[in-house]
Design an enzyme around this catalytic site. Structure first.
Site, PDB file in Angstrom:
ATOM      1  N   CYS A   2      10.543  25.717 -18.242  1.00 17.71           N
ATOM      2  CA  CYS A   2      10.287  27.038 -18.829  1.00 17.71           C
ATOM      3  C   CYS A   2       8.821  27.438 -18.657  1.00 17.71           C
ATOM      4  O   CYS A   2       7.931  26.601 -18.662  1.00 17.71           O
ATOM      5  CB  CYS A   2      10.650  27.105 -20.297  1.00 17.71           C
ATOM      6  SG  CYS A   2      12.351  26.643 -20.664  1.00 17.71           S
ATOM      7  N   ARG A  27       8.780  27.169 -12.872  1.00 21.57           N
ATOM      8  CA  ARG A  27       9.013  26.347 -14.059  1.00 21.57           C
ATOM      9  C   ARG A  27      10.382  26.599 -14.689  1.00 21.57           C
ATOM     10  O   ARG A  27      10.802  25.873 -15.594  1.00 21.57           O
ATOM     11  CB  ARG A  27       7.924  26.598 -15.104  1.00 21.57           C
ATOM     12  CG  ARG A  27       6.523  26.265 -14.649  1.00 21.57           C
ATOM     13  CD  ARG A  27       5.522  26.508 -15.758  1.00 21.57           C
ATOM     14  NE  ARG A  27       5.664  25.523 -16.817  1.00 21.57           N
ATOM     15  CZ  ARG A  27       4.916  24.424 -16.923  1.00 21.57           C
ATOM     16  NH1 ARG A  27       3.977  24.181 -16.016  1.00 21.57           N
ATOM     17  NH2 ARG A  27       5.090  23.581 -17.915  1.00 21.57           N
ATOM     18  N   TRP A  76      14.439  27.643 -18.269  1.00 19.09           N
ATOM     19  CA  TRP A  76      15.236  26.582 -17.646  1.00 19.09           C
ATOM     20  C   TRP A  76      16.125  26.042 -18.756  1.00 19.09           C
ATOM     21  O   TRP A  76      15.651  25.442 -19.706  1.00 19.09           O
ATOM     22  CB  TRP A  76      14.325  25.494 -17.078  1.00 19.09           C
ATOM     23  CG  TRP A  76      15.041  24.436 -16.304  1.00 19.09           C
ATOM     24  CD1 TRP A  76      15.321  24.453 -14.970  1.00 19.09           C
ATOM     25  CD2 TRP A  76      15.541  23.187 -16.802  1.00 19.09           C
ATOM     26  NE1 TRP A  76      15.975  23.292 -14.608  1.00 19.09           N
ATOM     27  CE2 TRP A  76      16.131  22.509 -15.709  1.00 19.09           C
ATOM     28  CE3 TRP A  76      15.568  22.585 -18.063  1.00 19.09           C
ATOM     29  CZ2 TRP A  76      16.722  21.251 -15.845  1.00 19.09           C
ATOM     30  CZ3 TRP A  76      16.167  21.336 -18.198  1.00 19.09           C
ATOM     31  CH2 TRP A  76      16.730  20.688 -17.093  1.00 19.09           C
ATOM     32  N   ASN A 102       9.088  26.536 -25.344  1.00 15.46           N
ATOM     33  CA  ASN A 102       9.319  25.559 -24.283  1.00 15.46           C
ATOM     34  C   ASN A 102       9.420  24.198 -24.951  1.00 15.46           C
ATOM     35  O   ASN A 102       8.557  23.834 -25.746  1.00 15.46           O
ATOM     36  CB  ASN A 102       8.173  25.581 -23.264  1.00 15.46           C
ATOM     37  CG  ASN A 102       8.431  24.669 -22.080  1.00 15.46           C
ATOM     38  OD1 ASN A 102       9.525  24.141 -21.922  1.00 15.46           O
ATOM     39  ND2 ASN A 102       7.419  24.491 -21.243  1.00 15.46           N
ATOM     40  N   GLY A 103      10.452  23.423 -24.649  1.00 14.06           N
ATOM     41  CA  GLY A 103      10.628  22.116 -25.257  1.00 14.06           C
ATOM     42  C   GLY A 103      12.020  21.972 -25.838  1.00 14.06           C
ATOM     43  O   GLY A 103      12.917  22.769 -25.562  1.00 14.06           O
ATOM     44  N   GLU A 487      12.660   9.000  -0.505  1.00  8.99           N
ATOM     45  CA  GLU A 487      12.061  10.322  -0.665  1.00  8.99           C
ATOM     46  C   GLU A 487      12.743  11.341   0.243  1.00  8.99           C
ATOM     47  O   GLU A 487      12.975  12.482  -0.158  1.00  8.99           O
ATOM     48  CB  GLU A 487      10.561  10.254  -0.374  1.00  8.99           C
ATOM     49  CG  GLU A 487       9.827  11.581  -0.394  1.00  8.99           C
ATOM     50  CD  GLU A 487       9.866  12.297  -1.735  1.00  8.99           C
ATOM     51  OE1 GLU A 487       9.473  13.486  -1.764  1.00  8.99           O
ATOM     52  OE2 GLU A 487      10.281  11.696  -2.753  1.00  8.99           O
ATOM     53  N   LYS A 491      14.643  14.740  -1.071  1.00 10.29           N
ATOM     54  CA  LYS A 491      14.302  16.091  -0.642  1.00 10.29           C
ATOM     55  C   LYS A 491      15.548  16.845  -0.192  1.00 10.29           C
ATOM     56  O   LYS A 491      15.725  18.022  -0.520  1.00 10.29           O
ATOM     57  CB  LYS A 491      13.294  16.042   0.526  1.00 10.29           C
ATOM     58  CG  LYS A 491      11.883  15.773   0.102  1.00 10.29           C
ATOM     59  CD  LYS A 491      11.314  16.907  -0.681  1.00 10.29           C
ATOM     60  CE  LYS A 491      10.484  16.507  -1.856  1.00 10.29           C
ATOM     61  NZ  LYS A 491      10.915  15.580  -2.833  1.00 10.29           N
ATOM     62  N   GLU A 494      17.787  17.717  -3.232  1.00  8.93           N
ATOM     63  CA  GLU A 494      17.132  18.678  -4.115  1.00  8.93           C
ATOM     64  C   GLU A 494      17.309  20.116  -3.632  1.00  8.93           C
ATOM     65  O   GLU A 494      17.581  21.012  -4.430  1.00  8.93           O
ATOM     66  CB  GLU A 494      15.631  18.388  -4.209  1.00  8.93           C
ATOM     67  CG  GLU A 494      15.241  17.275  -5.149  1.00  8.93           C
ATOM     68  CD  GLU A 494      13.734  17.097  -5.193  1.00  8.93           C
ATOM     69  OE1 GLU A 494      13.209  16.887  -6.295  1.00  8.93           O
ATOM     70  OE2 GLU A 494      13.077  17.145  -4.137  1.00  8.93           O
ATOM     71  N   HIS A 510      25.658  -4.363   2.777  1.00  7.90           N
ATOM     72  CA  HIS A 510      26.101  -4.836   1.471  1.00  7.90           C
ATOM     73  C   HIS A 510      26.763  -3.711   0.669  1.00  7.90           C
ATOM     74  O   HIS A 510      26.634  -3.655  -0.549  1.00  7.90           O
ATOM     75  CB  HIS A 510      24.925  -5.420   0.684  1.00  7.90           C
ATOM     76  CG  HIS A 510      24.337  -6.637   1.319  1.00  7.90           C
ATOM     77  ND1 HIS A 510      25.000  -7.835   1.386  1.00  7.90           N
ATOM     78  CD2 HIS A 510      23.147  -6.825   1.934  1.00  7.90           C
ATOM     79  CE1 HIS A 510      24.245  -8.730   2.009  1.00  7.90           C
ATOM     80  NE2 HIS A 510      23.114  -8.135   2.358  1.00  7.90           N
ATOM     81  N   LYS A 609       9.884  22.713 -12.007  1.00 10.34           N
ATOM     82  CA  LYS A 609       8.757  21.989 -11.439  1.00 10.34           C
ATOM     83  C   LYS A 609       8.187  20.939 -12.380  1.00 10.34           C
ATOM     84  O   LYS A 609       7.944  19.807 -11.992  1.00 10.34           O
ATOM     85  CB  LYS A 609       7.651  22.993 -11.056  1.00 10.34           C
ATOM     86  CG  LYS A 609       6.461  22.365 -10.358  1.00 10.34           C
ATOM     87  CD  LYS A 609       6.851  21.824  -8.994  1.00 10.34           C
ATOM     88  CE  LYS A 609       5.674  21.243  -8.245  1.00 10.34           C
ATOM     89  NZ  LYS A 609       6.138  20.574  -7.017  1.00 10.34           N
TER      90      LYS A 609
END
Length: 614
Positions: A2, A27, A76, A102-103, A487, A491, A494, A510, A609
């Site tokens: 947010c 955000r 968000w 926010n929170g 990584e 990416k 995401e 395996h 973010k």
């Protein structure tokens, strides 16, 4: 999570708020809203991004224009689906108080139950609405308190994290702000003040800022501001300067922020090294940890805590510190660290890594390690962030603002910092000055090599066209390139929403080998290091099962072309710096596949973010 914006001054508040929300949209972007005071309190909320809010405002007839005080929010979702009713700001029953949050309020259900029993009606499914009704109930019972005292009294009942901005038509000359676990910064202008979750909406107006700490409130008018603790003790705060310019948060001619940030990496790597690398002397200077170097070098163990991309950088840091300095290293997900009752001693060093410096799980790990007596060191990108303020020592990455939600340049900056940290820990312990000089020379060649890789972006686009409709990917690497495989897979999932997994190449047999068929693209990082021949064998195993093979290989390795459907060549380098090169094609491949699929790469669904909630 947010974005929060507030303004009080003499400008048109609506324009300032909308511009600020646009800058904070990374955000959170599932809904947005603003509230302004212009004789009365007016609110407009809209599902979707800030562009949808602008359209709604244009269609509203301009009734909000002319106000010089207001607050804005881009959401968000945590509690309640993305919708107009769940968007912020939230209002009390008579519409005289507006609040953005926010929170997460952890005890909101018990607070809500009590408020409902006293006749309060709720219009949303959020935890945030509880706060505005709680403030109203306290203020209504004791009108003499005023807004500031009513907010303070309400916060005594709250468990959880919050960044708050509150305005009321009963006191139309002020904004009350409070922070616990969610960042807030106040921008200081000439006869005006700006409030935001970070510096991005503020920098175009002023560079002078004050960062609120946990447990602090601010009362902001157009003429002044006062900062107090929740216990009503006034605080003297240092005025800081934002360390970036407005141009750094513009796209600069690129189609997306993510692509811009990928292409910024050569200059970012140079910025990370600037002033820190003394090549002729074979020395590294990291000013933020100098006072603690002896303790760092004498540590019995280094524990690295991070989340997501920063955790992958931490895995590379484990390889680097153990190889260079021969200090044992453990890497933990910060989100799991405090819940497994870890064994931490005063002889340990705990390194926390976060791009934003505000990641809630990483902050929790930091605080636990500090309580246990460990030396806690931070690696972050944002000056003035909570991690920067709460760690005893640390290193800024100097990557500049990263707006794209999926981290790219932050990762390479973090790995470069860890490389320098490993070298400084090795000095006088395992390496001579001449040896350190050789490693620094190798690092100094990386920016030019990164430029060469970026020059092949169109070739990688051609490869992406073949796989944009794939449903699954497998990424495989060994040694330093295993975290790069993780990584690369992160990416892709995401930003393209394609399922992808990263594994050590030797682990393929395996379990994951069961997934290989003609529809499974497999990306190998097969640079010429001491595991090269082993990776070649893994490639053969995939080929024999009809899997599609994409290989990241060194320039000059033409023999590997016979084993692969596609090869992306990167310059040769020593194993410790190879991750700074091998990750580039994976970033570009993810970017191109996502754009070909029509995905919003800067604002991928369900992601934000800065993850400031647990």
């Amino acid at each position: 999570m947010c974005g929060i914006v507030g303004y009080i001054g003499s400008r048109n508040a609506v324009d300032v708020l909308l511009s600020g929300l646009q800058r904070l949209e990374y955000r959170g972007y599932d809904s947005a809203g603003i509230a302004v005071l212009n004789g009365k309190l007016s609110v407009l909320k809209q599902k979707g991004g800030v562009s949808e809010l602008r359209l709604a405002l244009d269609a509203s007839g301009g009734y909000m224009q002319g106000a010089t005080i207001g607050i804005g929010h881009t959401r968000w979702a945590t509690h309640g689906d993305p919708s107009n009713r769940n968007a912020h700001p939230h209002l009390n029953s008579d519409g005289s108080i507006a609040l953005i949050h926010n929170g997460i309020i952890e005890n909101y259900m018990s607070l809500k139950k009590d408020l409902v029993s006293r006749g309060y009606e709720f219009r949303s499914d959020t935890d945030s609405e509880v706060l505005v009704h709680l403030i109203d109930s306290i203020w209504s019972e004791k009108p003499e308190l005023g807004l500031e005292a009513a907010v303070r009294a309400a916060l005594y009942h709250v468990e959880g994290a919050y960044g708050l901005c509150i305005i009321s038509q009963r006191e139309p000359d002020r904004i009350v702000v409070a922070r616990k676990g969610s960042p807030l910064v106040i921008g200081i202008g000439q006869g005006e003040y700006f409030i935001a979750s970070d510096g991005a909406p503020i920098v175009e107006h002023t560079k002078k800022v004050v960062y609120l700490s946990d447990g602090e409130m601010a009362i902001v008018t157009k003429d002044d501001y006062t900062i107090k603790t929740i216990e009503n003790i006034e605080q003297a705060k240092h005025v800081s300067e934002i360390d970036f310019d407005i141009a750094e948060i513009e796209k600069g001619g690129f189609e997306h922020f993510m692509l811009k940030e990928i292409f910024e990496q050569p200059s970012v790597l140079e910025d990370v090294m600037r002033g820190r690398v003394r090549l002729e002397e074979g020395q590294v200077r990291l000013g933020g940890i100098e006072d603690y170097l002896d303790r760092l070098k004498m540590s019995s163990r280094v524990i690295i805590c991070a989340c997501g991309t920063s955790w992958h950088a931490g895995l590379i840091g484990e390889y680097l510190i153990e190889e260079f300095a021969r200090i044992p290293v453990e890497v933990d997900y910060a989100s799991e660290f405090r819940y497994r009752n870890p064994v931490i001693t005063k002889d340990d060093v705990v390194v926390v890594i976060s791009q934003s410096g505000e990641t809630a799980d990483t902050l929790a790990a930091l605080r636990l390690a500090r309580e246990k007596g460990a030396l806690v060191m931070g690696i972050c990108n944002v000056v003035g962030s909570t991690i920067a303020r709460e760690t005893l020592c640390g290193i800024y990455t100097h990557a500049g603002p990263e707006i794209g939600v999926a981290s790219t340049k932050a990762f390479t900056a973090q790995v470069t910092v860890l490389y320098l940290l490993a070298l400084i820990l090795s000095k006088g312990r395992t390496m001579s000055r001449d040896e350190i000089r050789l490693y620094l020379k190798e690092l100094g060649r990386v920016p030019e090599k990164v430029e060469r890789i970026l020059g092949h972006s169109d070739d990688i686009l051609d490869i992406a066209r073949n796989y944009k409709d794939a449903r699954n990917f497998l990424y495989l690497g060994r040694g330093y390139n295993f975290p790069v495989a993780l990584e690369g897979a992160l990416k892709l999932k995401e930003i393209s929403y394609i399922h992808a997994e990263g594994y050590p190449a030797a682990e393929m047999k395996h379990g994951p080998i069961a997934l290989i068929d003609e529809d499974m693209p497999v990306i190998f990082i097969a640079t010429r290091d001491n595991s090269y021949n082993k990776v070649i064998s893994n490639i053969e195993e995939v080929r024999s099962r009809k899997g599609k093979v994409i290989v990241i290989a060194n320039e000059g390795d033409e023999e590997i072309c016979r084993l692969a459907d596609h090869v992306i060549h990167i310059p040769a380098a020593s194993a410790p710096v190879t991750p700074l090169l091998s990750v580039l094609p994976l970033q570009l491949l993810a970017y191109h596949i996502a754009t070909l699929r029509g995905c919003n790469v800067d604002r991928p669904r369900n992601l934000a973010k800065s993850v400031t909630v647990e």
